[in-house]
Design a protein around this motif. Structure first.
Motif, PDB file in Angstrom:
ATOM      1  N   PRO A  80       0.618  -1.358  -0.072  1.00  0.00           N
ATOM      2  CA  PRO A  80      -0.098   0.059  -0.040  1.00  0.00           C
ATOM      3  C   PRO A  80       1.054   1.466  -0.288  1.00  0.00           C
ATOM      4  N   LEU A  81       0.354   2.366  -0.758  1.00  0.00           N
ATOM      5  CA  LEU A  81       0.775   3.784  -0.571  1.00  0.00           C
ATOM      6  C   LEU A  81       0.993   4.211   1.012  1.00  0.00           C
ATOM      7  N   ASN A  82       0.914   3.973   2.130  1.00  0.00           N
ATOM      8  CA  ASN A  82       1.574   3.989   3.492  1.00  0.00           C
ATOM      9  C   ASN A  82       2.637   3.512   3.780  1.00  0.00           C
ATOM     10  N   VAL A  83       2.903   1.940   2.674  1.00  0.00           N
ATOM     11  CA  VAL A  83       3.604   1.002   4.015  1.00  0.00           C
ATOM     12  C   VAL A  83       5.090   1.356   2.447  1.00  0.00           C
ATOM     13  N   ASN A  84       4.685   1.827   0.907  1.00  0.00           N
ATOM     14  CA  ASN A  84       6.025   2.201   0.063  1.00  0.00           C
ATOM     15  C   ASN A  84       5.344   3.262  -0.815  1.00  0.00           C
ATOM     16  N   PRO A  85       5.493   4.557  -0.885  1.00  0.00           N
ATOM     17  CA  PRO A  85       4.749   5.999  -1.625  1.00  0.00           C
ATOM     18  C   PRO A  85       5.322   5.272  -2.914  1.00  0.00           C
ATOM     19  N   MET A  86       6.807   4.756  -3.456  1.00  0.00           N
ATOM     20  CA  MET A  86       7.029   4.163  -4.782  1.00  0.00           C
ATOM     21  C   MET A  86       6.194   3.316  -5.689  1.00  0.00           C
ATOM     22  N   ILE A  87       4.996   2.576  -4.820  1.00  0.00           N
ATOM     23  CA  ILE A  87       4.208   0.975  -4.784  1.00  0.00           C
ATOM     24  C   ILE A  87       4.999   0.683  -6.030  1.00  0.00           C
ATOM     25  N   GLY A  88       6.148  -0.531  -4.238  1.00  0.00           N
ATOM     26  CA  GLY A  88       6.580  -1.519  -5.351  1.00  0.00           C
ATOM     27  C   GLY A  88       6.921  -2.337  -3.770  1.00  0.00           C
ATOM     28  N   PRO A  89       8.042  -3.012  -3.375  1.00  0.00           N
ATOM     29  CA  PRO A  89       7.531  -4.433  -2.748  1.00  0.00           C
ATOM     30  C   PRO A  89       7.382  -3.624  -1.470  1.00  0.00           C
ATOM     31  N   SER A  90       8.036  -4.255  -0.065  1.00  0.00           N
ATOM     32  CA  SER A  90       8.017  -3.688   0.893  1.00  0.00           C
ATOM     33  C   SER A  90       9.898  -3.896   1.152  1.00  0.00           C
ATOM     34  N   ALA A  91      10.038  -2.799   2.115  1.00  0.00           N
ATOM     35  CA  ALA A  91      11.675  -2.749   2.120  1.00  0.00           C
ATOM     36  C   ALA A  91      12.023  -4.624   2.911  1.00  0.00           C
ATOM     37  N   LEU A  92      11.230  -4.804   3.694  1.00  0.00           N
ATOM     38  CA  LEU A  92      11.671  -6.912   3.378  1.00  0.00           C
ATOM     39  C   LEU A  92      12.231  -6.866   2.707  1.00  0.00           C
ATOM     40  N   THR A  93      11.453  -7.386   1.869  1.00  0.00           N
ATOM     41  CA  THR A  93      11.735  -7.627   0.549  1.00  0.00           C
ATOM     42  C   THR A  93      13.237  -7.406  -0.351  1.00  0.00           C
ATOM     43  N   LEU A  94      13.484  -6.438  -0.326  1.00  0.00           N
ATOM     44  CA  LEU A  94      14.233  -5.287  -0.529  1.00  0.00           C
ATOM     45  C   LEU A  94      15.179  -5.403   0.305  1.00  0.00           C
ATOM     46  N   VAL A  95      15.884  -5.514   1.537  1.00  0.00           N
ATOM     47  CA  VAL A  95      17.127  -5.907   2.353  1.00  0.00           C
ATOM     48  C   VAL A  95      17.003  -7.634   1.693  1.00  0.00           C
ATOM     49  N   LYS A  96      15.817  -7.679   1.677  1.00  0.00           N
ATOM     50  CA  LYS A  96      16.322  -9.591   1.348  1.00  0.00           C
ATOM     51  C   LYS A  96      16.981 -10.211   0.057  1.00  0.00           C
ATOM     52  N   LEU A  97      16.963  -9.945  -0.241  1.00  0.00           N
ATOM     53  CA  LEU A  97      17.072  -9.220  -2.298  1.00  0.00           C
ATOM     54  C   LEU A  97      18.690  -8.732  -2.568  1.00  0.00           C
ATOM     55  N   GLY A  98      19.535  -7.811  -1.682  1.00  0.00           N
ATOM     56  CA  GLY A  98      20.167  -7.293  -0.928  1.00  0.00           C
ATOM     57  C   GLY A  98      20.633  -5.635  -1.304  1.00  0.00           C
ATOM     58  N   ALA A  99      19.415  -4.920  -0.641  1.00  0.00           N
ATOM     59  CA  ALA A  99      20.043  -3.611  -0.701  1.00  0.00           C
ATOM     60  C   ALA A  99      20.894  -3.033   0.271  1.00  0.00           C
ATOM     61  N   LYS A 100      21.206  -2.267   0.479  1.00  0.00           N
ATOM     62  CA  LYS A 100      22.016  -1.649   1.387  1.00  0.00           C
ATOM     63  C   LYS A 100      21.471  -1.832   2.498  1.00  0.00           C
ATOM     64  N   ASP A 101      21.962  -2.350   3.947  1.00  0.00           N
ATOM     65  CA  ASP A 101      22.045  -2.430   4.647  1.00  0.00           C
ATOM     66  C   ASP A 101      23.532  -2.272   6.007  1.00  0.00           C
ATOM     67  N   SER A 102      24.115  -0.554   6.549  1.00  0.00           N
ATOM     68  CA  SER A 102      24.973  -0.756   6.398  1.00  0.00           C
ATOM     69  C   SER A 102      25.319  -1.527   7.720  1.00  0.00           C
TER      70      SER A 102
END
Length: 145
Positions: A80-102
């Motif tokens: 939903p837009l209140n979770v991801n205003p960029m119209i995409g997957p959740s932040a957890l999914t992105l971290v699972k796929l390799g998003a930058k997490d210091s």
């Protein structure tokens, strides 16, 4: 109308470079006894063969594949837009796929996240804006060089 600012400067320098390359081509042809090419013939030849932006095409394809993969890992759901205003997957999914997490990069030594984050996008808006910029700038740079 010509663009202003840095885009105007880039456009001007690209035009000057094209003129110089055409003159160099004419000098080479004169030295070899070959006929000159008209400007329109020279410009037409620039869009053919090996002068295509293949690296830009590759990066576009790679980013598209990663966007589809991120939505697939998110069970083919858009948050939903209140979770991801960029119209995409959740932040957890992105971290699972390799998003930058210091923390994961430094503490868990997952340095591959520095590379994978370059092709992940938060959603369709982020993807569309980046791909438009890549298309215009990347293809222009590749065709000039």
């Amino acid at each position: 109308e010509r663009p202003w600012g840095i885009l105007g400067l880039y456009d001007h320098l690209a035009a000057v470079r094209a003129d110089v390359q055409w003159a160099e081509d004419a000098a080479c042809r004169r030295a070899n006894g070959e006929p000159y090419k008209a400007w329109f013939e020279y410009v037409d030849d620039q869009g053919k063969g090996n002068n295509r932006p293949f690296f830009t095409y590759f990066i576009l394809l790679l980013c598209t594949a990663f966007l589809l993969a991120s939505i697939g890992v998110n069970d083919w759901k858009i948050e939903p837009l209140n979770v991801n205003p960029m119209i995409g997957p959740s932040a957890l999914t992105l971290v699972k796929l390799g998003a930058k997490d210091s923390h994961l990069i430094v503490q868990e030594k997952e340095v591959w996240r520095l590379i994978s984050a370059m092709v992940l996008h938060a959603g369709f808006i982020h993807y569309l804006l980046n791909m438009l910029a890549l298309w215009f700038i990347g293809s222009a740079v590749e065709q000039c060089h």
